[in-house]
Design an enzyme around this catalytic site. Structure first.
Site, PDB file in Angstrom:
ATOM      1  N   ARG A  21       0.842  -1.210   0.000  1.00  0.00           N
ATOM      2  CA  ARG A  21       0.000   0.000   0.000  1.00  0.00           C
ATOM      3  C   ARG A  21       0.874   1.255   0.000  1.00  0.00           C
ATOM      4  O   ARG A  21       0.509   2.278  -0.562  1.00  0.00           O
ATOM      5  CB  ARG A  21      -0.944  -0.010   1.199  1.00  0.00           C
ATOM      6  CG  ARG A  21      -2.145   0.911   0.995  1.00  0.00           C
ATOM      7  CD  ARG A  21      -3.053   1.011   2.212  1.00  0.00           C
ATOM      8  NE  ARG A  21      -3.815  -0.179   2.471  1.00  0.00           N
ATOM      9  CZ  ARG A  21      -3.701  -0.925   3.575  1.00  0.00           C
ATOM     10  NH1 ARG A  21      -2.863  -0.572   4.527  1.00  0.00           N
ATOM     11  NH2 ARG A  21      -4.421  -2.002   3.740  1.00  0.00           N
TER      12      ARG A  21
ATOM     13  N   TYR B 126     -11.574  26.431  -1.720  1.00  0.00           N
ATOM     14  CA  TYR B 126     -12.098  25.534  -2.756  1.00  0.00           C
ATOM     15  C   TYR B 126     -13.385  24.905  -2.220  1.00  0.00           C
ATOM     16  O   TYR B 126     -13.431  24.463  -1.076  1.00  0.00           O
ATOM     17  CB  TYR B 126     -11.005  24.495  -3.005  1.00  0.00           C
ATOM     18  CG  TYR B 126     -11.309  23.399  -3.962  1.00  0.00           C
ATOM     19  CD1 TYR B 126     -11.526  23.672  -5.310  1.00  0.00           C
ATOM     20  CD2 TYR B 126     -11.331  22.077  -3.539  1.00  0.00           C
ATOM     21  CE1 TYR B 126     -11.770  22.648  -6.195  1.00  0.00           C
ATOM     22  CE2 TYR B 126     -11.574  21.048  -4.424  1.00  0.00           C
ATOM     23  CZ  TYR B 126     -11.799  21.337  -5.753  1.00  0.00           C
ATOM     24  OH  TYR B 126     -12.032  20.313  -6.623  1.00  0.00           O
TER      25      TYR B 126
ATOM     26  N   ASP C 230      -3.534  25.460   1.320  1.00  0.00           N
ATOM     27  CA  ASP C 230      -3.813  24.777   0.060  1.00  0.00           C
ATOM     28  C   ASP C 230      -3.092  25.584  -1.016  1.00  0.00           C
ATOM     29  O   ASP C 230      -3.515  26.665  -1.393  1.00  0.00           O
ATOM     30  CB  ASP C 230      -5.328  24.734  -0.199  1.00  0.00           C
ATOM     31  CG  ASP C 230      -5.660  24.021  -1.520  1.00  0.00           C
ATOM     32  OD1 ASP C 230      -4.778  23.943  -2.401  1.00  0.00           O
ATOM     33  OD2 ASP C 230      -6.811  23.562  -1.661  1.00  0.00           O
TER      34      ASP C 230
ATOM     35  N   LYS D  33      -3.548  19.166 -10.658  1.00  0.00           N
ATOM     36  CA  LYS D  33      -3.522  20.389 -11.456  1.00  0.00           C
ATOM     37  C   LYS D  33      -2.170  20.543 -12.153  1.00  0.00           C
ATOM     38  O   LYS D  33      -1.954  19.923 -13.172  1.00  0.00           O
ATOM     39  CB  LYS D  33      -3.853  21.594 -10.558  1.00  0.00           C
ATOM     40  CG  LYS D  33      -5.159  21.409  -9.753  1.00  0.00           C
ATOM     41  CD  LYS D  33      -6.398  21.473 -10.624  1.00  0.00           C
ATOM     42  CE  LYS D  33      -7.681  21.008  -9.937  1.00  0.00           C
ATOM     43  NZ  LYS D  33      -8.026  21.701  -8.717  1.00  0.00           N
TER      44      LYS D  33
HETATM   45  C1  PLP Z   1      -8.786  21.045  -7.664  1.00  0.00           C
HETATM   46  C2  PLP Z   1      -8.462  21.559  -6.333  1.00  0.00           C
HETATM   47  C3  PLP Z   1      -8.431  20.712  -5.240  1.00  0.00           C
HETATM   48  C4  PLP Z   1      -8.861  19.270  -5.308  1.00  0.00           C
HETATM   49  O1  PLP Z   1      -8.137  18.447  -6.148  1.00  0.00           O
HETATM   50  P1  PLP Z   1      -8.760  17.107  -6.713  1.00  0.00           P
HETATM   51  O2  PLP Z   1      -7.577  16.326  -7.118  1.00  0.00           O
HETATM   52  O3  PLP Z   1      -9.633  17.510  -7.864  1.00  0.00           O
HETATM   53  O4  PLP Z   1      -9.544  16.446  -5.623  1.00  0.00           O
HETATM   54  C5  PLP Z   1      -8.073  21.237  -4.014  1.00  0.00           C
HETATM   55  N1  PLP Z   1      -7.759  22.539  -3.880  1.00  0.00           N
HETATM   56  C6  PLP Z   1      -7.784  23.387  -4.909  1.00  0.00           C
HETATM   57  C7  PLP Z   1      -7.433  24.813  -4.691  1.00  0.00           C
HETATM   58  C8  PLP Z   1      -8.135  22.935  -6.175  1.00  0.00           C
HETATM   59  O5  PLP Z   1      -8.200  23.791  -7.188  1.00  0.00           O
END
Ligand code: PLP
Length: 404
Positions: free
Chosen positions: A67, A120, A193, A218
């Site tokens: 894992r 978000y 974040d 992203k």
């Molecule tokens: C897209 C995004 C997330 C979440 O990512 P996922 O992989 O789609 O779950 C978290 N924080 C921000 C600022 C984002 O743009």
């Protein structure tokens, strides 16, 4: 951790005899040594074979289960730890999972947290539903609140401040370093974040923030095709808590996906340079367009938050917003539908340009709910910015005509 010995010593030897069914089970096992390719091998394994009975329970010297700890995943963790200047990095199957995983690893019932109102949207959903059910109270704050005022609002039970700078959709900048500086002596954890900064344009841990999260989905992935999230920390004690959280909640990511993320990481600085300059070119053009009220892009000189961006960031990503002159929803839809090169879709960070209308999402906010006109978010991809500007010009002509 001590380097682990090969687990495959026992697996060489002559091919098995026996019936074909048995021989097929024993055939084609992992080789003892691998040719050295540029990237790590992608191992696919839940079971990890141990060389002898004594090593089955010898977790100190052997990897005993797949894992965590396989080659591509470990290589990605090491690469990200280098990027973020972290003591270690934990991986999660999505960005939202990184957020929920990190918070669950450090919070307990009775704790209170302060969360930016520009978070978000799924972050807010997690706080308002899952954390609430476990007795953790969330209070939202305006990200433009001065750090001293924000810390003044912290209660004795406040355990953590969750920031996102620039904020989702509305792109407010927050002095996260100052918040961290004020929070530390009060034993309040700071979490950022940092998906916009990608651990490259901005490095939260270098600015005193305790945990840096990002949706690798992203910019690290960069191709809109793989989900993953990471949590990085420079504090060994917090790293233990994050690792325990991963262990207790059972998160795992696949070797294929980890490899894709590593591949993305190699070109991320090159891609971000292009996203950043193209984004600023489009943003500057929009600022001067008569149908545009305000451009929300902290790297644009004169825009809100520019001073903080200049102080802390080495560049810009390709994501920003703008406020249209007031107009009806039908005109906004006509503008978006006219665009050819901008896909209409959520997420961002890939090679392609995207556009969304944001007003629908703002209704879930407590404080930052409305702008003088419709709010649009763009992701500027790797296309030629002149083509993107021509596309937007066509769309804004339609918007002007439909506004009446
Ligand atoms: C897209 C995004 C997330 C979440 O990512 P996922 O992989 O789609 O779950 C978290 N924080 C921000 C600022 C984002 O743009």
């Amino acid at each position: 951790m001590a380097p682990r010995k090969s687990n495959t010593e026992r697996l060489g030897g002559p091919p098995s005899t026996g019936s074909e069914a048995t021989r097929l089970i024993r055939a084609g096992q992992a080789p003892e040594t691998l040719a050295k390719t540029v990237g790590p091998p992608i191992q696919k394994g839940s079971t990890v074979l141990l060389p002898n009975a004594a090593s089955l329970y010898d977790d100190a010297n052997y990897l005993t289960y797949g894992r965590q700890g396989l080659a591509a995943q470990t290589a990605l963790q090491d690469a990200l730890a280098g990027l973020e200047n972290a003591a270690g990095v934990t991986l999660y199957p999505s960005g939202v999972a990184a957020l929920s995983g990190a918070l669950l690893a450090v919070l307990k019932t009775g704790d209170e947290i302060l969360v930016t109102d520009a978070a978000y949207k799924p972050t807010r959903r997690f706080c308002d539903h899952a954390l609430k059910r476990f007795g953790v109270k969330t209070t939202y704050f305006d990200p433009r609140t001065p750090p001293e005022t924000l810390l003044g609002e912290a209660a004795p039970a406040t355990r953590l401040i969750l920031m996102e700078s620039p904020g989702s959709l509305s792109f407010e900048m927050q002095d996260m370093a100052r918040v961290a500086e004020l929070a530390k002596p009060r034993d309040i954890l700071t979490v950022a974040d940092n998906t916009w900064g990608a651990g490259y344009l901005y490095k939260p841990l270098d600015h005193g923030i305790d945990i840096a999260l990002q949706a690798l989905t992203k910019y690290v992935g960069g191709h809109s095709d793989t989900f993953m999230g990471s949590a990085a920390t420079a504090d060994p004690k917090l790293l233990r808590a994050l690792n325990d959280g991963v262990l207790h909640l059972g998160w795992a990511v696949s070797g294929d996906d980890a490899y894709q993320m590593l591949r993305g990481l190699r070109t991320m600085p090159t891609r971000l340079a292009r996203h950043g300059t193209s984004g600023l070119e489009v943003a500057a053009w929009l600022r001067d367009h008569p149908m545009v009220g305000e451009v929300l892009h902290p790297a644009l000189p004169g825009a809100a938050g520019h001073d903080l961006w200049k102080r802390d960031y080495i560049g810009a990503s390709g994501l920003f917003g703008f406020v249209l002159q007031p107009g009806p929803q039908a005109a906004v839809d006509a503008f978006l539908d006219e665009l050819d090169l901008f896909g209409l879709g959520f997420s961002w960070g890939g090679f392609e340009s995207l556009a969304i209308a944001c007003d629908h999402q703002l209704t879930s906010r407590k404080l930052l709910r409305s702008y003088p006109g419709p709010l649009i978010r763009l992701h500027i991809g790797l296309e030629d910015p002149a083509d993107l500007i021509a596309d937007l010009a066509r769309g804004l002509d339609v918007y002007a005509a439909r506004r009446g």
